[in-house]
Design an enzyme around this catalytic site. Sequence first.
Site, PDB file in Angstrom:
ATOM      1  N   TRP A  90      -2.745   8.065  13.171  1.00 58.49           N
ATOM      2  CA  TRP A  90      -2.914   6.703  12.635  1.00 58.49           C
ATOM      3  C   TRP A  90      -2.370   6.581  11.210  1.00 58.49           C
ATOM      4  CZ3 TRP A  90      -3.661   3.080  15.973  1.00 58.49           C
ATOM      5  CH2 TRP A  90      -4.423   3.312  17.114  1.00 58.49           C
ATOM      6  N   PHE A  98       0.403   7.920   3.173  1.00 58.71           N
ATOM      7  CA  PHE A  98      -0.646   8.878   2.824  1.00 58.71           C
ATOM      8  C   PHE A  98      -1.366   9.289   4.100  1.00 58.71           C
ATOM      9  CE2 PHE A  98      -3.919   5.610   3.084  1.00 58.71           C
ATOM     10  CZ  PHE A  98      -3.290   4.481   2.603  1.00 58.71           C
ATOM     11  N   ASN A 109     -18.840  -0.196   8.346  1.00 67.21           N
ATOM     12  CA  ASN A 109     -20.065   0.614   8.203  1.00 67.21           C
ATOM     13  C   ASN A 109     -19.979   1.522   6.979  1.00 67.21           C
ATOM     14  OD1 ASN A 109     -20.967  -0.493  10.544  1.00 67.21           O
ATOM     15  ND2 ASN A 109     -21.068   1.413  11.724  1.00 67.21           N
ATOM     16  N   GLN A 117     -17.629 -33.440  14.170  1.00 67.48           N
ATOM     17  CA  GLN A 117     -18.438 -32.659  13.222  1.00 67.48           C
ATOM     18  C   GLN A 117     -18.465 -31.166  13.557  1.00 67.48           C
ATOM     19  OE1 GLN A 117     -22.296 -34.453  12.754  1.00 67.48           O
ATOM     20  NE2 GLN A 117     -21.547 -35.880  11.217  1.00 67.48           N
ATOM     21  N   MET A 118     -18.399 -30.860  14.867  1.00 64.71           N
ATOM     22  CA  MET A 118     -18.463 -29.420  15.199  1.00 64.71           C
ATOM     23  C   MET A 118     -17.203 -28.690  14.724  1.00 64.71           C
ATOM     24  SD  MET A 118     -20.570 -28.912  18.708  1.00 64.71           S
ATOM     25  CE  MET A 118     -20.362 -30.506  19.479  1.00 64.71           C
ATOM     26  N   SER A 142     -13.780   8.707   9.485  1.00 66.75           N
ATOM     27  CA  SER A 142     -14.690   8.391   8.375  1.00 66.75           C
ATOM     28  C   SER A 142     -15.137   9.653   7.648  1.00 66.75           C
ATOM     29  CB  SER A 142     -15.934   7.671   8.923  1.00 66.75           C
ATOM     30  OG  SER A 142     -15.566   6.547   9.668  1.00 66.75           O
ATOM     31  N   ASN A 159       0.823  -1.210   0.000  1.00 68.37           N
ATOM     32  CA  ASN A 159       0.000   0.000   0.000  1.00 68.37           C
ATOM     33  C   ASN A 159       0.855   1.256   0.000  1.00 68.37           C
ATOM     34  OD1 ASN A 159      -2.686   0.286  -0.282  1.00 68.37           O
ATOM     35  ND2 ASN A 159      -3.165   0.397   1.886  1.00 68.37           N
ATOM     36  N   ARG A 162      -4.122 -32.537  16.573  1.00 67.34           N
ATOM     37  CA  ARG A 162      -4.548 -32.585  17.975  1.00 67.34           C
ATOM     38  C   ARG A 162      -5.531 -33.739  18.206  1.00 67.34           C
ATOM     39  NH1 ARG A 162      -3.167 -30.833  23.077  1.00 67.34           N
ATOM     40  NH2 ARG A 162      -5.023 -30.396  24.323  1.00 67.34           N
ATOM     41  N   GLU A 198      -9.005   2.155   5.692  1.00 66.97           N
ATOM     42  CA  GLU A 198      -9.525   2.433   4.327  1.00 66.97           C
ATOM     43  C   GLU A 198     -11.052   2.488   4.313  1.00 66.97           C
ATOM     44  OE1 GLU A 198      -6.784   2.842   2.708  1.00 66.97           O
ATOM     45  OE2 GLU A 198      -5.477   1.524   3.853  1.00 66.97           O
TER      46      GLU A 198
HETATM   47  C1  LIG Z   1      -3.258   0.175  11.781  1.00 65.77           C
HETATM   48  C2  LIG Z   1      -3.881   1.388  11.173  1.00 65.77           C
HETATM   49  C3  LIG Z   1      -3.269   1.984  10.088  1.00 65.77           C
HETATM   50  C4  LIG Z   1      -3.845   3.145   9.501  1.00 65.77           C
HETATM   51  N1  LIG Z   1      -3.193   3.754   8.462  1.00 65.77           N
HETATM   52  C5  LIG Z   1      -3.686   4.934   7.982  1.00 65.77           C
HETATM   53  C6  LIG Z   1      -2.962   5.658   6.957  1.00 65.77           C
HETATM   54  O1  LIG Z   1      -1.920   5.220   6.459  1.00 65.77           O
HETATM   55  N2  LIG Z   1      -3.452   6.861   6.558  1.00 65.77           N
HETATM   56  C7  LIG Z   1      -4.615   7.392   7.078  1.00 65.77           C
HETATM   57  O2  LIG Z   1      -4.984   8.489   6.665  1.00 65.77           O
HETATM   58  N3  LIG Z   1      -5.314   6.719   8.023  1.00 65.77           N
HETATM   59  C8  LIG Z   1      -4.886   5.509   8.484  1.00 65.77           C
HETATM   60  N4  LIG Z   1      -5.578   4.830   9.467  1.00 65.77           N
HETATM   61  C9  LIG Z   1      -6.818   5.407  10.011  1.00 65.77           C
HETATM   62  C10 LIG Z   1      -8.077   4.723   9.532  1.00 65.77           C
HETATM   63  O3  LIG Z   1      -8.233   4.880   8.131  1.00 65.77           O
HETATM   64  C11 LIG Z   1      -9.258   5.336  10.310  1.00 65.77           C
HETATM   65  O4  LIG Z   1      -9.097   4.914  11.640  1.00 65.77           O
HETATM   66  C12 LIG Z   1     -10.599   4.908   9.773  1.00 65.77           C
HETATM   67  O5  LIG Z   1     -10.888   5.604   8.581  1.00 65.77           O
HETATM   68  C13 LIG Z   1     -11.744   5.137  10.753  1.00 65.77           C
HETATM   69  O6  LIG Z   1     -11.688   6.402  11.317  1.00 65.77           O
HETATM   70  P1  LIG Z   1     -11.823   6.599  12.909  1.00 65.77           P
HETATM   71  O7  LIG Z   1     -10.913   5.626  13.560  1.00 65.77           O
HETATM   72  O8  LIG Z   1     -11.648   8.027  13.200  1.00 65.77           O
HETATM   73  O9  LIG Z   1     -13.281   6.135  13.267  1.00 65.77           O
HETATM   74  P2  LIG Z   1     -14.628   7.054  13.212  1.00 65.77           P
HETATM   75  O10 LIG Z   1     -14.818   7.629  11.874  1.00 65.77           O
HETATM   76  O11 LIG Z   1     -14.645   7.987  14.373  1.00 65.77           O
HETATM   77  O12 LIG Z   1     -15.738   5.929  13.438  1.00 65.77           O
HETATM   78  C14 LIG Z   1     -16.037   5.375  14.727  1.00 65.77           C
HETATM   79  C15 LIG Z   1     -17.170   4.379  14.541  1.00 65.77           C
HETATM   80  O13 LIG Z   1     -18.322   5.054  14.024  1.00 65.77           O
HETATM   81  C16 LIG Z   1     -18.727   4.438  12.822  1.00 65.77           C
HETATM   82  N5  LIG Z   1     -19.238   5.470  11.895  1.00 65.77           N
HETATM   83  C17 LIG Z   1     -18.656   6.656  11.561  1.00 65.77           C
HETATM   84  N6  LIG Z   1     -19.423   7.316  10.673  1.00 65.77           N
HETATM   85  C18 LIG Z   1     -20.483   6.515  10.400  1.00 65.77           C
HETATM   86  C19 LIG Z   1     -21.629   6.614   9.555  1.00 65.77           C
HETATM   87  N7  LIG Z   1     -21.804   7.682   8.763  1.00 65.77           N
HETATM   88  N8  LIG Z   1     -22.522   5.597   9.548  1.00 65.77           N
HETATM   89  C20 LIG Z   1     -22.339   4.524  10.332  1.00 65.77           C
HETATM   90  N9  LIG Z   1     -21.292   4.354  11.165  1.00 65.77           N
HETATM   91  C21 LIG Z   1     -20.377   5.341  11.198  1.00 65.77           C
HETATM   92  C22 LIG Z   1     -17.496   3.731  12.273  1.00 65.77           C
HETATM   93  O14 LIG Z   1     -17.856   2.649  11.419  1.00 65.77           O
HETATM   94  C23 LIG Z   1     -16.824   3.259  13.558  1.00 65.77           C
HETATM   95  O15 LIG Z   1     -17.424   2.065  13.976  1.00 65.77           O
HETATM   96  C24 LIG Z   1      -5.047   3.662  10.039  1.00 65.77           C
HETATM   97  C25 LIG Z   1      -5.667   3.029  11.119  1.00 65.77           C
HETATM   98  C26 LIG Z   1      -5.098   1.907  11.676  1.00 65.77           C
HETATM   99  C27 LIG Z   1      -5.792   1.257  12.846  1.00 65.77           C
END
Ligand SMILES: Cc1cc2nc3c(=O)[nH]c(=O)nc-3n(C[C@H](O)[C@H](O)[C@H](O)COP(=O)(O)OP(=O)(O)OC[C@H]3O[C@@H](n4cnc5c(N)ncnc54)[C@H](O)[C@@H]3O)c2cc1C
Length: 385
Positions: free
Chosen positions: A156, A123, A368, A280-281, A132, A88, A269, A364
């Site tokens: 992050w 990125f 949701n 079966q389980m 999000s 990536n 095992r 990415e």
């Molecule tokens: C190991 C790791 C590597 C990463 N690498 C990168 C990177 O290289 N570059 C980068 O820019 N980011 C990176 N990220 C960040 C990642 O892309 C974000 O954490 C992700 O987009 C979610 O954002 P958030 O954690 O702020 O959650 P939030 O957006 O705050 O969401 C919290 C919760 O609310 C839910 N939610 C939010 N809005 C809605 C909606 N409209 N409808 C329903 N549910 C909703 C979400 O599904 C989630 O369950 C990385 C994260 C991790 C853990």
Amino acid sequence: MQFGLTDEQRMMQDMAKDFAAKEILPTLKDDEANHRFRPELVKQMAELGFFGCALPEEYGGNGFGFLESVILAEQIAKVSGSWRLPFNMQNIGPAVTVNKFGTEEQKQRFIPDWVSADSFGYFAITEPNSGSDVASMRTTAIDRGNYWELSGQKMWISNAHVGDWGLVYAFTDRSQKYKGMSCFIVNLKETEGIVTAPIETKLGLHCAPTGEIAFDKAEIPKDAVLGEVGQGFQICMWQLNNTRISCSAGAIGIAGGAIDAAIDYANERTQFGKKIGAYQMIQAQIADMVAEHEAAQLLVYRAAWLKDQGLPNQHQTSMAKLFSSEAAVHAASATMKIFGSYGFSTEYPAERFLRDAQSLRVVEGTSNIQKTIIAGISLGDVVNR
Ligand SMILES: Cc1cc2nc3c(=O)[nH]c(=O)nc-3n(C[C@H](O)[C@H](O)[C@H](O)COP(=O)(O)OP(=O)(O)OC[C@H]3O[C@@H](n4cnc5c(N)ncnc54)[C@H](O)[C@@H]3O)c2cc1C
């Protein structure tokens, strides 16, 4: 309809499998325990041509496509979810995006160094209060005439504290809402006013660096803009639709690794005088995870193939990402159950598969968010691109 891999794709699959077995697996336990990122391993992957997919040969590409990148990344993730990340960071994230939106000069200057891993890519979209909802980001670039002044915080970010050149998304005109966002190609190590720090509290992906970036009036050259000023949101969404496929490759890899481990264990095992695989389980658990895994694999390969054909694929990519990341968590969780107490031990890989898989339903775009995209296109509110 064609379901088989070509001889060349099989060769690539074998090469990646062999690389993972020889170069990643032998030190993996120790690397994981010490949260060790090995830059030399990324260089070795580059030398094997792992990062040239979906890029033209004139910029160091290899003439293969997204599907081949998925095939390679899957084999690496079967052994370690962490070591899928370079696909990536070097290839599907910044390089493919610059190839699409960059000027000729930007393509020549940056893409070959990402492909050869002379420059570690990244990125930066996510912020402490913006995940999000990408358009809620606070990072801002002010036009100071001769340069852009970049201020804000990213959180992050994969490769943050090891990254060289990569993509930073920031607002250049907040009044335009998402149309006021731009994308910049920024060097994290050589730009004053940029400080990076690792995030040490991660649950998994311990060999893949993740960190924060603080921009304090960092001066960015005027020609660092990728595409047009104001095109950042469009570029970001386009990029995420590609990096999602790389993430999905990681998911089918982890699920495949977990399933292999579960099957080996079920065949070894013995309890109540029989191999546990005779019950079966246990068989039902294995059947469920294998069927789900194969369905995920087909979705991921199809989405990658659509990209390579230049056909609309956002719908299919989000389905692949949603289904494969959830399937990876299910497979890893079932593997832990099959391992019994040993599943709870860090001596065995089951718990690592589960920890690493959890990240894939967040990055990415969370599950949701994938559902929102899938539903939006299914309902006809959004056009599949
Ligand atoms: C190991 C790791 C590597 C990463 N690498 C990168 C990177 O290289 N570059 C980068 O820019 N980011 C990176 N990220 C960040 C990642 O892309 C974000 O954490 C992700 O987009 C979610 O954002 P958030 O954690 O702020 O959650 P939030 O957006 O705050 O969401 C919290 C919760 O609310 C839910 N939610 C939010 N809005 C809605 C909606 N409209 N409808 C329903 N549910 C909703 C979400 O599904 C989630 O369950 C990385 C994260 C991790 C853990």
